[in-house]
Structures are given as structure tokens and as C-alpha cells.
Design an enzyme around this catalytic site. Structure first.
Site, PDB file in Angstrom:
ATOM      1  N   THR A 166      42.860  32.000  42.165  1.00  0.00           N
ATOM      2  CA  THR A 166      42.597  33.296  41.564  1.00  0.00           C
ATOM      3  C   THR A 166      41.098  33.374  41.271  1.00  0.00           C
ATOM      4  OG1 THR A 166      43.242  34.815  39.782  1.00  0.00           O
ATOM      5  CG2 THR A 166      43.094  32.481  39.201  1.00  0.00           C
ATOM      6  N   GLY A 167      40.625  34.596  41.072  1.00  0.00           N
ATOM      7  CA  GLY A 167      39.198  34.763  40.822  1.00  0.00           C
ATOM      8  C   GLY A 167      38.533  35.476  41.987  1.00  0.00           C
ATOM      9  N   ARG A 215      38.531  46.555  51.548  1.00  0.00           N
ATOM     10  CA  ARG A 215      38.182  45.161  51.212  1.00  0.00           C
ATOM     11  C   ARG A 215      39.465  44.341  51.045  1.00  0.00           C
ATOM     12  NH1 ARG A 215      39.513  41.457  46.790  1.00  0.00           N
ATOM     13  NH2 ARG A 215      37.815  39.975  46.602  1.00  0.00           N
ATOM     14  N   VAL A 216      39.450  43.139  51.610  1.00  0.00           N
ATOM     15  CA  VAL A 216      40.565  42.207  51.446  1.00  0.00           C
ATOM     16  C   VAL A 216      39.989  40.916  50.871  1.00  0.00           C
ATOM     17  CG1 VAL A 216      42.263  40.796  52.693  1.00  0.00           C
ATOM     18  CG2 VAL A 216      41.952  43.211  53.302  1.00  0.00           C
ATOM     19  N   GLY A 217      40.656  40.375  49.869  1.00  0.00           N
ATOM     20  CA  GLY A 217      40.175  39.139  49.246  1.00  0.00           C
ATOM     21  C   GLY A 217      40.861  37.912  49.808  1.00  0.00           C
ATOM     22  N   ASP A 218      40.886  36.865  49.008  1.00  0.00           N
ATOM     23  CA  ASP A 218      41.491  35.597  49.441  1.00  0.00           C
ATOM     24  C   ASP A 218      43.010  35.610  49.404  1.00  0.00           C
ATOM     25  OD1 ASP A 218      41.291  35.926  46.632  1.00  0.00           O
ATOM     26  OD2 ASP A 218      41.642  33.791  46.305  1.00  0.00           O
ATOM     27  N   SER A 236      46.607  44.347  37.603  1.00  0.00           N
ATOM     28  CA  SER A 236      45.885  43.674  38.686  1.00  0.00           C
ATOM     29  C   SER A 236      46.824  43.196  39.795  1.00  0.00           C
ATOM     30  CB  SER A 236      45.094  42.492  38.124  1.00  0.00           C
ATOM     31  OG  SER A 236      45.965  41.644  37.391  1.00  0.00           O
ATOM     32  N   GLY A 265      37.611  36.392  45.189  1.00  0.00           N
ATOM     33  CA  GLY A 265      38.199  35.995  46.465  1.00  0.00           C
ATOM     34  C   GLY A 265      37.181  35.602  47.513  1.00  0.00           C
ATOM     35  N   THR A 280      45.243  37.611  39.812  1.00  0.00           N
ATOM     36  CA  THR A 280      46.286  37.612  40.846  1.00  0.00           C
ATOM     37  C   THR A 280      47.433  36.753  40.370  1.00  0.00           C
ATOM     38  OG1 THR A 280      44.682  37.827  42.624  1.00  0.00           O
ATOM     39  CG2 THR A 280      46.730  36.692  43.186  1.00  0.00           C
ATOM     40  N   THR A 305      48.518  40.553  44.823  1.00  0.00           N
ATOM     41  CA  THR A 305      47.459  41.124  43.980  1.00  0.00           C
ATOM     42  C   THR A 305      47.103  42.544  44.418  1.00  0.00           C
ATOM     43  OG1 THR A 305      45.229  40.652  43.125  1.00  0.00           O
ATOM     44  CG2 THR A 305      45.545  40.342  45.463  1.00  0.00           C
TER      45      THR A 305
HETATM   46  N1  ASP Z   1      41.418  36.636  44.118  1.00  0.00           N
HETATM   47  C1  ASP Z   1      41.654  38.034  43.937  1.00  0.00           C
HETATM   48  C2  ASP Z   1      40.816  38.808  44.906  1.00  0.00           C
HETATM   49  O1  ASP Z   1      39.682  38.442  45.139  1.00  0.00           O
HETATM   50  C3  ASP Z   1      41.404  38.504  42.555  1.00  0.00           C
HETATM   51  C4  ASP Z   1      41.834  37.547  41.446  1.00  0.00           C
HETATM   52  O2  ASP Z   1      42.689  36.724  41.620  1.00  0.00           O
HETATM   53  O3  ASP Z   1      41.302  37.569  40.337  1.00  0.00           O
HETATM   54  O4  ASP Z   1      41.264  39.807  45.413  1.00  0.00           O
END
Ligand code: ASP
Length: 326
Positions: free
Chosen positions: A236-237, A213-216, A83, A239, A185, A203
Site C-alpha cells: 500500500t502507499g 492512471r493505474v497504480g501498483d 479509498s 503505487g 488500499t 483500491t
Molecule cells: N497503492 C495505491 C495506489 O497507488 C494507493 C494506496 O495503497 O495507498 O493506487
């Protein structure tokens, strides 16, 4: 009930005793626990080897920025961590696309997102911070910048990750899916012996995401925020849910207002949980990790299972289970 006069008397007495109590080691109950320095914290079990690397820098009196960069490069380069970085699971089209950011104690920051074929996005993010007038470079532009800076083009899709993707393709209907199994992440925050707070976050994002796609994680104030005067936080989680509440900026601002790192993480998770659009079940995960200027730390997540690693002189790189809402 205590009269106003009694209250003033008690306060004056406590005030007079305060320096004495602190010297005698009773400061804990009066002014709150002081944490360790240096200290490094990072998300998930792969935070353990990452902290190990960061600790080498911190323990020899180095800068927290060098520590967090060196630390998160470990999972970035480890194909078994599916990941983050090399070996990360791809998007639904089979592309491994990486997001990362870094921030120092003076609000200097750099970020890359939707970056392909470069194994260490965190080091590219650091160069964005140090060598450009910008904060964030994405996609093809980030790749070109990395190549100009001497990074090598590499195939980041390992045979193992490709196999998992092909398996997913069989029944997926090509639909992006968010569940607790397809993300994680590394966010790392550190306080060095000189009192400097820095952080890094990197991540491969959600697997099976829509291309682009871009997350947090690479967004300053979402996946990572550091204010050298106050504290640092990483997340994490899912985003999308962290971006919606500017999660790590929120955590740091709550610490500025006097919350402990633990209280600040809990309040940020509460905001996510209270959001009516969210279905809070066992597939839904968002977690925060925070550290303040005094070396105190806290963590909180929506669901059970969020682990983080801590390394200081008192806590020798242990893995802890975060408290959680569910
Ligand atoms: N936060 C990350 C994302 O959304 C994924 C993760 O940390 O689990 O890309």
C-alpha cells in the site's frame, strides 16, 4: 576462537538434538517460530471487518481464494471507506476508477484496472482469471467484460466523495497530488487450513490522479504477489514507487532466499528509501505486508501510521501498528 573440529562437534550435537528439541517445544530457538494456520492479514483499519468476513471461510475449512475475495468485498461495498470501491474518491475529473487483482496458490491470477461503474472489481478480476486466457483487462474492455458476466452498472461516486472532490477543485489547480492523505488500499493475504496461500488487492487508487492512471494495486508483482511454495505479499502507499521496485515480487523472492517475512518487508522498504529520486518525508508512504507458507508474517513501512489487521486462532482480528523506517 572456535576450531573447525569444535564447530563440527557442536553442529553434530545440535543436529542430533534437533528432533527432540522440536518435540519438546524448543523448536522456536532452533528452527524459527512456526506461525498459525489458518490466518488472514490485511492492510489498514478497514482490514478488520474484511478479515471478519474472510475468517468465516477459513474457519470452516474453505479455500483461501474464496476467503480473500469475500473479505475485500466488504470495504469495496462500504461507502465510508473512501479509498476502495464504492464511495472511493475520484480522479481529478470526478471519475471513480478502480484497480484490483487476485492470485491463488498455483500462480493463477486475474486483474482489472481503470474500471468504472462496477462495485466489486475483485470479483471481476477473479472471473478474468477463471474465464479468460488473459491476466489483465483494463478500462472500457474491463467494463464490457463485467457487464457480459452479469455485473450491474452502478454510480460509485457518493455525494460525500463528490463534495470532497469539489472542495479539492477549488484550490487544486487541477494538479494531481501525492500525499499521505489521499490513498490507501486493501491488500489481503491468507493461508488456509489446507496450506494454500492466496491474496487479493483492491483500491480506487490515488485520489485526484490523472484520468487513466493505474497504480501498483492491480499489477501482479507490484501490489500483490503469491507463490504457493514460498509466501505472499501485498503493498500500500505510493503505487509508482512500488512498481519501480516490483515490490511484492521482491518481498516473495527475498522470503524464498531465506528471509523472514519481516526481514523481506524491511529490505523492500529499504530499496524505496535508498532510491535517490525519493524525498522521504512525512507525506511519503509505502508499506508492505507479508506472510510465509508457515503462517509467519511481517510488515514494514516508510512512515509511521501503517496499520494492519491479523486474524488467526491465536490473534482474534487485532489491529497492529507496523514498524517503520521513520
Ligand atoms: N497503492 C495505491 C495506489 O497507488 C494507493 C494506496 O495503497 O495507498 O493506487
Amino acid at each position: 576462537m572456535q576450531s573447525r573440529r569444535q564447530f563440527i562437534k557442536i553442529s553434530a550435537l545440535t543436529g542430533a538434538l534437533l528432533p527432540f528439541l522440536k518435540v519438546k517445544g524448543f523448536g522456536k530457538s532452533v528452527s524459527g517460530r512456526k506461525g498459525a494456520k489458518p490466518i488472514v492479514l490485511s492492510t489498514w483499519h478497514f482490514g478488520v471487518p474484511a478479515n471478519e468476513e474472510a475468517w468465516k471461510v477459513l474457519n470452516s475449512g474453505g479455500w483461501a481464494l474464496d476467503a480473500v475475495e469475500a473479505g475485500v468485498r466488504i470495504p469495496e461495498g462500504d461507502p465510508k471507506v473512501m479509498s476502495v470501491g464504492y464511495g472511493g474518491l475520484p480522479d481529478r475529473d470526478g471519475h471513480v476508477t478502480l484497480d484490483a487483482c487476485i492470485m491463488d496458490e498455483n500462480l493463477n491470477c486475474g486483474s482489472v484496472a481503470f474500471l468504472e461503474n462496477i462495485m466489486h472489481p475483485i470479483s471481476v478480476a477473479r472471473l478474468v482469471m477463471e474465464k479468460t486466457p488473459h491476466i489483465m483487462i483494463v478500462g472500457e474492455g474491463a467494463y464490457q467484460f463485467a457487464i457480459q458476466q452479469g455485473f450491474k452498472k452502478e454510480n460509485l461516486l457518493t455525494p460525500e466523495a463528490e463534495k470532497v472532490w469539489k472542495e479539492w477543485m477549488k484550490n487544486s489547480g487541477y494538479k494531481p497530488k501525492i500525499d499521505d492523505a489521499n490513498h490507501d488500499t486493501i491488500g489481503m493475504i491468507a493461508l488456509d487450513s489446507g496450506g494454500r496461500l492466496c491474496g487479493a488487492c483492491t483500491t480506487s487508487g490515488l485520489s485526484w490522479k490523472i484520468h487513466g492512471r493505474v497504480g501498483d494495486s492491480p499489477i501482479i508483482g507490484a501490489g500483490l504477489y503469491v507463490d504457493g511454495e514460498v509466501g505472499a505479499a501485498t503493498s500500500t502507499g505510493i503505487g509508482e514507487e512500488v512498481i519501480r521496485i516490483s515490490g511484492t515480487h521482491l518481498v516473495v523472492e527475498l522470503m524464498r532466499q531465506g528471509r523472514t517475512p519481516q526481514e523481506a518487508c524491511e529490505e523492500a522498504v529499504n530499496r524505496v528509501v535508498k532510491n535517490k529520486r525519493n524525498k522521504i518525508d512525512s507525506d511519503f508512504q509505502v508499506g508492505f505486508l507479508a506472510l510465509n507458507k508457515d503462517g509467519e508474517y511481517g510488515a514494514y513501512a516508510v512512515n509511521k501510521g501503517f496499520q494492519y489487521a491479523v486474524y488467526s486462532k491465536e490473534e482474534n482480528n487485532i489491529l497492529k501498528d507496523s514498524k517503520s523506517h521513520i
